[in-house]
Enzyme design. Structure first.
Site, short mmCIF file in Angstrom:
data_model
loop_
_atom_site.label_atom_id
_atom_site.label_comp_id
_atom_site.label_asym_id
_atom_site.label_seq_id
_atom_site.Cartn_x
_atom_site.Cartn_y
_atom_site.Cartn_z
N GLU A 41 0.82 -1.21 0.00
CA GLU A 41 0.00 0.00 0.00
C GLU A 41 0.86 1.26 0.00
O GLU A 41 0.56 2.24 -0.70
CB GLU A 41 -0.93 0.00 1.22
CG GLU A 41 -2.01 -1.07 1.19
CD GLU A 41 -1.53 -2.43 1.64
OE1 GLU A 41 -2.31 -3.38 1.54
OE2 GLU A 41 -0.34 -2.55 2.07
N PRO A 241 5.83 -16.79 0.30
CA PRO A 241 4.66 -16.59 1.16
C PRO A 241 4.47 -15.12 1.51
O PRO A 241 5.43 -14.36 1.60
CB PRO A 241 4.99 -17.41 2.41
CG PRO A 241 6.48 -17.56 2.40
CD PRO A 241 6.90 -17.55 0.97
N ARG A 242 3.21 -14.74 1.67
CA ARG A 242 2.88 -13.35 2.01
C ARG A 242 3.57 -12.92 3.30
O ARG A 242 4.06 -11.80 3.41
CB ARG A 242 1.36 -13.22 2.15
CG ARG A 242 0.86 -11.86 2.62
CD ARG A 242 1.07 -10.80 1.59
NE ARG A 242 0.37 -9.57 1.93
CZ ARG A 242 0.45 -8.45 1.22
NH1 ARG A 242 1.21 -8.40 0.13
NH2 ARG A 242 -0.21 -7.38 1.57
N GLY A 281 10.82 -7.56 0.83
CA GLY A 281 11.39 -6.52 -0.01
C GLY A 281 12.10 -7.01 -1.26
O GLY A 281 12.83 -6.24 -1.89
N GLU A 282 11.88 -8.28 -1.66
CA GLU A 282 12.60 -8.81 -2.82
C GLU A 282 11.66 -9.30 -3.93
O GLU A 282 12.10 -9.99 -4.84
CB GLU A 282 13.52 -9.95 -2.40
CG GLU A 282 14.65 -9.53 -1.48
CD GLU A 282 15.74 -10.58 -1.38
OE1 GLU A 282 16.83 -10.35 -1.91
OE2 GLU A 282 15.47 -11.65 -0.78
N GLU A 309 1.56 -5.55 -10.35
CA GLU A 309 3.01 -5.71 -10.22
C GLU A 309 3.55 -6.84 -11.10
O GLU A 309 4.49 -6.62 -11.87
CB GLU A 309 3.38 -5.89 -8.75
CG GLU A 309 3.16 -4.62 -7.94
CD GLU A 309 3.44 -4.84 -6.45
OE1 GLU A 309 3.96 -5.92 -6.09
OE2 GLU A 309 3.14 -3.93 -5.66
#
Length: 390
Positions: A41, A241-242, A281-282, A309
């Site tokens: 977000e 995974p989230r 972050g990847e 994305e």
């Protein structure tokens, strides 16, 4: 108690806890308070943030997030006019403390971060409240009506920009006046895809990414992948995974499926059929490495994560039936042949079918379908509307 336990375990510091309780260092009064839940977000709101800073050179921004990683993302932008904090919990005494400490000039909430105390208490103190890229499902709207929350929250809003027509219709039905509706904007349509820091040395057309998966999805995806790999032995899977904290659980599911794997967080080289991408972050790396992207949250009742994305990186998109979070985008993709909507039991056979030619066809159609939904001038126009109402 859960927050205290996180401090005792060393997951968060006492300073982090103070911020969640409405304390911490005070920001300069008169800042625009922008709240976004987590990395996705906040990243989607960056064009709007840049537009606000550009149009109001004398203003500062106070950004709050629900997660440590999103706060770190804001701090990493190294913008002198931005201060980042963890968001106060939606409790009256914490918000009273926060509002007195920071005295913001306006509150801007991103997507579905519509918390009743936060909105109502800000409005009661004369702070204009804006919702941008706001979305709500029909199920959530029904629940708001049932508990009598909808009209109270709609009265607290100075203006709202919905993410899609269906969400706008639900907000209107909850009591939002037409004159408080700003132009609709899906913030994710204006986000530029960041360059990957690393790309796996795997054949892209034979690489499947399961992106931002939830509990229950990994078992289904691993079963489908094993079936597809029996027919396409070179097929590889990146499983992201989230929530990386579920890594041990997901690793157990991979073992149970009888598949060898390497683990990113352990620094293991990606030489096995499955790569457990259990870091934060990847995602740009994994989107850029995969020709096929299974969109997480669509094979579990989570409403689906963003298709924007993976489409920006030219992935062929595959999704399940749960897509209400981005219904307009998924509808446009499916209608244009830019994604495959797949029943859980058909996922394995579809992965077998998706060769390099099919992947390229889907990626081109997805790019065209999603481009038609967005306006790159949208964040700038929205920033102008917000600043005019403060």
């Amino acid at each position: 108690m859960r927050l205290v336990w996180r401090v005792l375990r060393g997951v968060e510091s006492r300073a982090d806890l103070a911020e969640r309780l409405g304390g911490g260092a005070a920001s300069a009064p008169g800042a625009l308070w922008l709240h976004a839940a987590s990395n996705g977000e906040l990243a989607s709101a960056r064009p709007l943030i840049e537009a606000l800073l550009r149009r109001a050179p004398g203003r500062r921004l106070l950004i709050t997030t629900n997660t440590l990683t999103a706060r770190a993302l804001a701090q990493g932008w190294a913008e002198l006019r931005i201060e980042a904090r963890l968001a106060p919990l939606d409790a009256r005494w914490m918000l009273t403390r926060f509002l007195a400490r920071h005295r913001p000039a306006a509150l801007i909430v991103v997507e579905n971060e519509l918390w009743p105390n936060r909105l109502v208490m800000a409005q009661a103190r004369g702070v204009p409240v804006f919702a941008v890229g706001a979305r709500i499902s029909a199920r959530s709207a029904r629940r708001w009506r049932k508990i009598g929350l909808g009209r109270r929250m709609m009265r607290a809003l100075t203006a709202l920009s919905a993410q899609d027509p269906a969400s706008e219709a639900e907000f209107r039905a909850l009591g939002l006046p037409a004159k408080r509706c700003l132009p609709r904007l899906n913030l994710k349509t204006a986000v530029a895809a960041p360059a990957p820091a690393e790309v796996l040395e795997w054949p892209r057309a034979a690489t499947v990414l399961a992106a931002s998966t939830h509990a229950g999805e990994e078992v289904l995806i691993l079963r489908a992948f094993a079936r597809a790999r029996a027919a396409r032995p070179g097929l590889r899977l990146i499983l992201a995974p989230r929530h990386p904290r579920r890594a041990a659980e997901v690793a157990g599911a991979i073992r149970a499926a009888g598949l060898a794997f390497a683990q990113r967080s352990a620094g293991e080289p990606p030489e096995a059929p499955v790569y457990l991408a259990d870091t934060m972050g990847e995602m740009a790396n994994w989107y850029a490495s995969a020709g096929i992207c299974i969109i997480g949250g669509t094979f579990a009742p989570k409403g689906g994560h963003t298709p924007f994305e993976p489409a920006a990186y030219g992935c062929a998109l595959v999704h399940g039936p749960s897509v209400e979070n981005h219904a307009e985008a998924f509808g446009a993709l499916d209608a244009a042949g830019g994604a495959w909507a797949v029943a859980p039991e058909a996922l394995g056979p579809r992965l077998i079918e998706l060769d390099a030619r099919q992947q390229a066809t889907l990626a081109r159609a997805a790019s065209a379908a999603l481009a038609a939904l967005g306006s790159h001038d949208g964040p700038n126009a929205l920033a102008r509307e917000i600043l005019e109402k403060i």
